[in-house]
Write a protein that holds these residues in place. Structure first.
Motif, mmCIF file in Angstrom:
data_model
loop_
_atom_site.group_PDB
_atom_site.id
_atom_site.type_symbol
_atom_site.label_atom_id
_atom_site.label_comp_id
_atom_site.label_asym_id
_atom_site.label_seq_id
_atom_site.Cartn_x
_atom_site.Cartn_y
_atom_site.Cartn_z
ATOM 1 N N LEU A 40 0.829 -1.206 0.000
ATOM 2 C CA LEU A 40 0.000 0.000 0.000
ATOM 3 C C LEU A 40 0.864 1.257 0.000
ATOM 4 O O LEU A 40 0.584 2.232 -0.716
ATOM 5 C CB LEU A 40 -0.924 -0.006 1.225
ATOM 6 C CG LEU A 40 -2.180 -0.870 1.115
ATOM 7 C CD1 LEU A 40 -2.902 -0.899 2.444
ATOM 8 C CD2 LEU A 40 -3.098 -0.330 0.044
ATOM 9 N N PHE A 41 1.933 1.235 0.788
ATOM 10 C CA PHE A 41 2.824 2.396 0.862
ATOM 11 C C PHE A 41 3.464 2.668 -0.499
ATOM 12 O O PHE A 41 3.475 3.811 -0.972
ATOM 13 C CB PHE A 41 3.883 2.135 1.935
ATOM 14 C CG PHE A 41 4.885 3.239 2.075
ATOM 15 C CD1 PHE A 41 4.563 4.407 2.754
ATOM 16 C CD2 PHE A 41 6.149 3.125 1.520
ATOM 17 C CE1 PHE A 41 5.477 5.424 2.873
ATOM 18 C CE2 PHE A 41 7.065 4.139 1.640
ATOM 19 C CZ PHE A 41 6.740 5.298 2.317
ATOM 20 N N VAL A 42 3.978 1.621 -1.120
ATOM 21 C CA VAL A 42 4.635 1.797 -2.421
ATOM 22 C C VAL A 42 3.632 2.281 -3.464
ATOM 23 O O VAL A 42 3.934 3.163 -4.278
ATOM 24 C CB VAL A 42 5.303 0.471 -2.857
ATOM 25 C CG1 VAL A 42 5.788 0.551 -4.287
ATOM 26 C CG2 VAL A 42 6.452 0.138 -1.950
ATOM 27 N N SER A 43 2.416 1.717 -3.430
ATOM 28 C CA SER A 43 1.399 2.143 -4.402
ATOM 29 C C SER A 43 1.096 3.629 -4.255
ATOM 30 O O SER A 43 1.011 4.354 -5.252
ATOM 31 C CB SER A 43 0.116 1.338 -4.204
ATOM 32 O OG SER A 43 0.336 -0.016 -4.404
ATOM 33 N N ILE A 44 0.943 4.079 -3.028
ATOM 34 C CA ILE A 44 0.584 5.488 -2.817
ATOM 35 C C ILE A 44 1.741 6.400 -3.203
ATOM 36 O O ILE A 44 1.549 7.430 -3.862
ATOM 37 C CB ILE A 44 0.146 5.686 -1.350
ATOM 38 C CG1 ILE A 44 -1.217 5.037 -1.139
ATOM 39 C CG2 ILE A 44 0.082 7.163 -0.998
ATOM 40 C CD1 ILE A 44 -1.652 4.986 0.292
ATOM 41 N N SER B 30 -8.137 -1.389 -6.210
ATOM 42 C CA SER B 30 -7.179 -2.301 -5.571
ATOM 43 C C SER B 30 -7.057 -1.994 -4.085
ATOM 44 O O SER B 30 -7.051 -2.906 -3.242
ATOM 45 C CB SER B 30 -5.830 -2.155 -6.274
ATOM 46 O OG SER B 30 -4.806 -2.675 -5.498
ATOM 47 N N THR B 31 -6.977 -0.714 -3.761
ATOM 48 C CA THR B 31 -6.836 -0.334 -2.356
ATOM 49 C C THR B 31 -8.076 -0.710 -1.552
ATOM 50 O O THR B 31 -7.975 -1.250 -0.435
ATOM 51 C CB THR B 31 -6.596 1.186 -2.262
ATOM 52 O OG1 THR B 31 -5.508 1.541 -3.108
ATOM 53 C CG2 THR B 31 -6.262 1.597 -0.843
ATOM 54 N N VAL B 32 -9.241 -0.458 -2.125
ATOM 55 C CA VAL B 32 -10.489 -0.802 -1.427
ATOM 56 C C VAL B 32 -10.624 -2.314 -1.264
ATOM 57 O O VAL B 32 -11.128 -2.808 -0.246
ATOM 58 C CB VAL B 32 -11.686 -0.180 -2.173
ATOM 59 C CG1 VAL B 32 -13.002 -0.686 -1.620
ATOM 60 C CG2 VAL B 32 -11.649 1.325 -2.059
ATOM 61 N N LEU B 40 -6.718 -5.390 8.133
ATOM 62 C CA LEU B 40 -5.729 -4.353 8.404
ATOM 63 C C LEU B 40 -6.135 -3.524 9.617
ATOM 64 O O LEU B 40 -7.277 -3.617 10.097
ATOM 65 C CB LEU B 40 -5.573 -3.451 7.179
ATOM 66 C CG LEU B 40 -5.105 -4.138 5.896
ATOM 67 C CD1 LEU B 40 -4.971 -3.138 4.775
ATOM 68 C CD2 LEU B 40 -3.787 -4.841 6.122
ATOM 69 N N ASP B 41 -5.210 -2.689 10.070
ATOM 70 C CA ASP B 41 -5.495 -1.838 11.224
ATOM 71 C C ASP B 41 -6.397 -0.684 10.816
ATOM 72 O O ASP B 41 -6.596 -0.408 9.631
ATOM 73 C CB ASP B 41 -4.187 -1.311 11.820
ATOM 74 C CG ASP B 41 -3.345 -0.597 10.800
ATOM 75 O OD1 ASP B 41 -2.954 0.542 11.023
ATOM 76 O OD2 ASP B 41 -3.081 -1.188 9.724
ATOM 77 N N ILE B 42 -6.916 0.003 11.814
ATOM 78 C CA ILE B 42 -7.943 1.020 11.563
ATOM 79 C C ILE B 42 -7.360 2.240 10.838
ATOM 80 O O ILE B 42 -8.034 2.867 10.012
ATOM 81 C CB ILE B 42 -8.621 1.406 12.902
ATOM 82 C CG1 ILE B 42 -9.897 2.189 12.651
ATOM 83 C CG2 ILE B 42 -7.705 2.205 13.773
ATOM 84 C CD1 ILE B 42 -11.040 1.318 12.245
ATOM 85 N N VAL B 43 -6.102 2.561 11.127
ATOM 86 C CA VAL B 43 -5.489 3.733 10.488
ATOM 87 C C VAL B 43 -5.327 3.486 8.990
ATOM 88 O O VAL B 43 -5.711 4.317 8.153
ATOM 89 C CB VAL B 43 -4.120 4.031 11.145
ATOM 90 C CG1 VAL B 43 -3.442 5.188 10.441
ATOM 91 C CG2 VAL B 43 -4.304 4.340 12.618
ATOM 92 N N THR B 44 -4.783 2.339 8.638
ATOM 93 C CA THR B 44 -4.602 2.005 7.219
ATOM 94 C C THR B 44 -5.943 1.872 6.518
ATOM 95 O O THR B 44 -6.088 2.276 5.362
ATOM 96 C CB THR B 44 -3.813 0.689 7.094
ATOM 97 O OG1 THR B 44 -2.660 0.768 7.916
ATOM 98 C CG2 THR B 44 -3.379 0.445 5.680
ATOM 99 N N THR B 45 -6.916 1.319 7.224
ATOM 100 C CA THR B 45 -8.225 1.095 6.617
ATOM 101 C C THR B 45 -8.855 2.405 6.143
ATOM 102 O O THR B 45 -9.473 2.457 5.076
ATOM 103 C CB THR B 45 -9.141 0.407 7.628
ATOM 104 O OG1 THR B 45 -8.556 -0.846 7.990
ATOM 105 C CG2 THR B 45 -10.512 0.156 7.058
ATOM 106 N N ALA B 47 -7.068 5.575 6.089
ATOM 107 C CA ALA B 47 -6.134 6.526 5.471
ATOM 108 C C ALA B 47 -5.841 6.182 4.010
ATOM 109 O O ALA B 47 -5.823 7.079 3.160
ATOM 110 C CB ALA B 47 -4.836 6.564 6.269
ATOM 111 N N ALA B 48 -5.620 4.912 3.717
ATOM 112 C CA ALA B 48 -5.180 4.549 2.359
ATOM 113 C C ALA B 48 -6.204 4.929 1.283
ATOM 114 O O ALA B 48 -5.836 5.587 0.296
ATOM 115 C CB ALA B 48 -4.849 3.060 2.310
ATOM 116 N N PRO B 49 -7.492 4.561 1.443
ATOM 117 C CA PRO B 49 -8.446 4.980 0.398
ATOM 118 C C PRO B 49 -8.612 6.489 0.311
ATOM 119 O O PRO B 49 -8.800 7.032 -0.787
ATOM 120 C CB PRO B 49 -9.759 4.313 0.808
ATOM 121 C CG PRO B 49 -9.385 3.243 1.731
ATOM 122 C CD PRO B 49 -8.157 3.699 2.426
ATOM 123 N N LEU B 50 -8.519 7.164 1.458
ATOM 124 C CA LEU B 50 -8.683 8.625 1.435
ATOM 125 C C LEU B 50 -7.522 9.289 0.698
ATOM 126 O O LEU B 50 -7.725 10.247 -0.060
ATOM 127 C CB LEU B 50 -8.787 9.162 2.865
ATOM 128 C CG LEU B 50 -10.129 8.895 3.548
ATOM 129 C CD1 LEU B 50 -10.116 9.432 4.973
ATOM 130 C CD2 LEU B 50 -11.263 9.544 2.781
#
Lengths: 164, 75
Positions: A40-44, B30-32, B40-45, B47-50
């Protein structure tokens, strides 16, 4: 990204261990979660720094890896829906990429005057990508239902009503 | 004549917006898909899509520079 490589063992050994729960193999699952965090980090990071078409290709491969990771982590109907959406956007992205590559260096009589034509092209592209993705979705569903119906030892279920 | 009718390299290529939107939605899907597994943890859940949505929205509105292809090798 190099800094994250130093963070990766910390994530695998400590942070992801809290998320493992009652898994059958906690160390392996923690490493898998750390790998997903890294993905995820690399993708972002690559998404924010993408400039060339090669970056776009790399992003497509990263997103495919994400779909594979999601397939490993779950067996759910939500994943099926997201996979079909991934097919749709994958077809769209590669169609657009090929169009752009083909247009590079092409001859045009009036550059910068194709706004209406571009709008119609975008609409036609969206429609064609939707058609291709819908066709592939129907094809996959038919193949899956025929596989279910012909597999020994399994009940055919509602999927057997499809004509295959 | 031929030089004036060739698309300059700085001009927007056709289907640029279509391509950027499709790529953004590909990464968002893909991220969703990863996040929706619930492992996954709540922060990644959250933060990543946002973060992906923020970048994708900026790209969709044309605020970002367009992709450019690598230079073709000459003959």
């Amino acid at each position: 990204m190099i800094v994250y490589l130093a963070f990766f063992p910390l994530d695998a050994l400590i942070l992801s261990r809290f998320l493992v729960g009652n898994s059958s193999n906690p160390p392996l699952f923690a490493v898998l979660l750390a790998a997903v965090h890294f993905l995820l980090f690399v993708s972002i990071v690559r998404f924010y720094s993408a400039v060339t078409d090669r970056d776009a290709l790399f992003l497509s491969m990263l997103s495919f890896s994400g779909i594979l990771a999601a397939a490993v982590l779950t067996v759910d109907t939500t994943f099926l829906i997201l996979f079909f959406a991934f097919l749709l956007f994958g077809v769209s992205a590669f169609t657009g990429m090929e169009l752009r590559r083909g247009a590079l260096g092409a001859v045009s009589q009036t550059p910068h005057a194709h706004t209406e034509r571009d709008r119609r092209l975008n609409r036609a592209l969206g429609l064609s990508a939707l058609s291709v993705a819908a066709g592939s979705i129907v094809w996959v569903a038919c193949c899956f239902s025929s596989f279910r119906a012909s597999a020994p030892g399994t009940s055919a279920g509602p999927a057997s009503i499809l004509p295959l | 004549m031929a030089a004036s009718s060739t698309i300059p390299s700085e001009a927007a290529l056709p289907a640029e917006r279509f391509f950027r939107t499709s790529l953004s939605l590909l990464i968002l899907t893909s991220t969703v898909a990863i996040v929706s597994t619930g492992k996954l943890d709540i922060v990644t859940t959250f933060a990543a899509p946002l973060i992906v949505l923020y970048k994708g929205f900026g790209a969709g509105t044309g605020a970002q520079p367009s992709f450019h292809t690598a230079p073709q090798p000459g003959p």
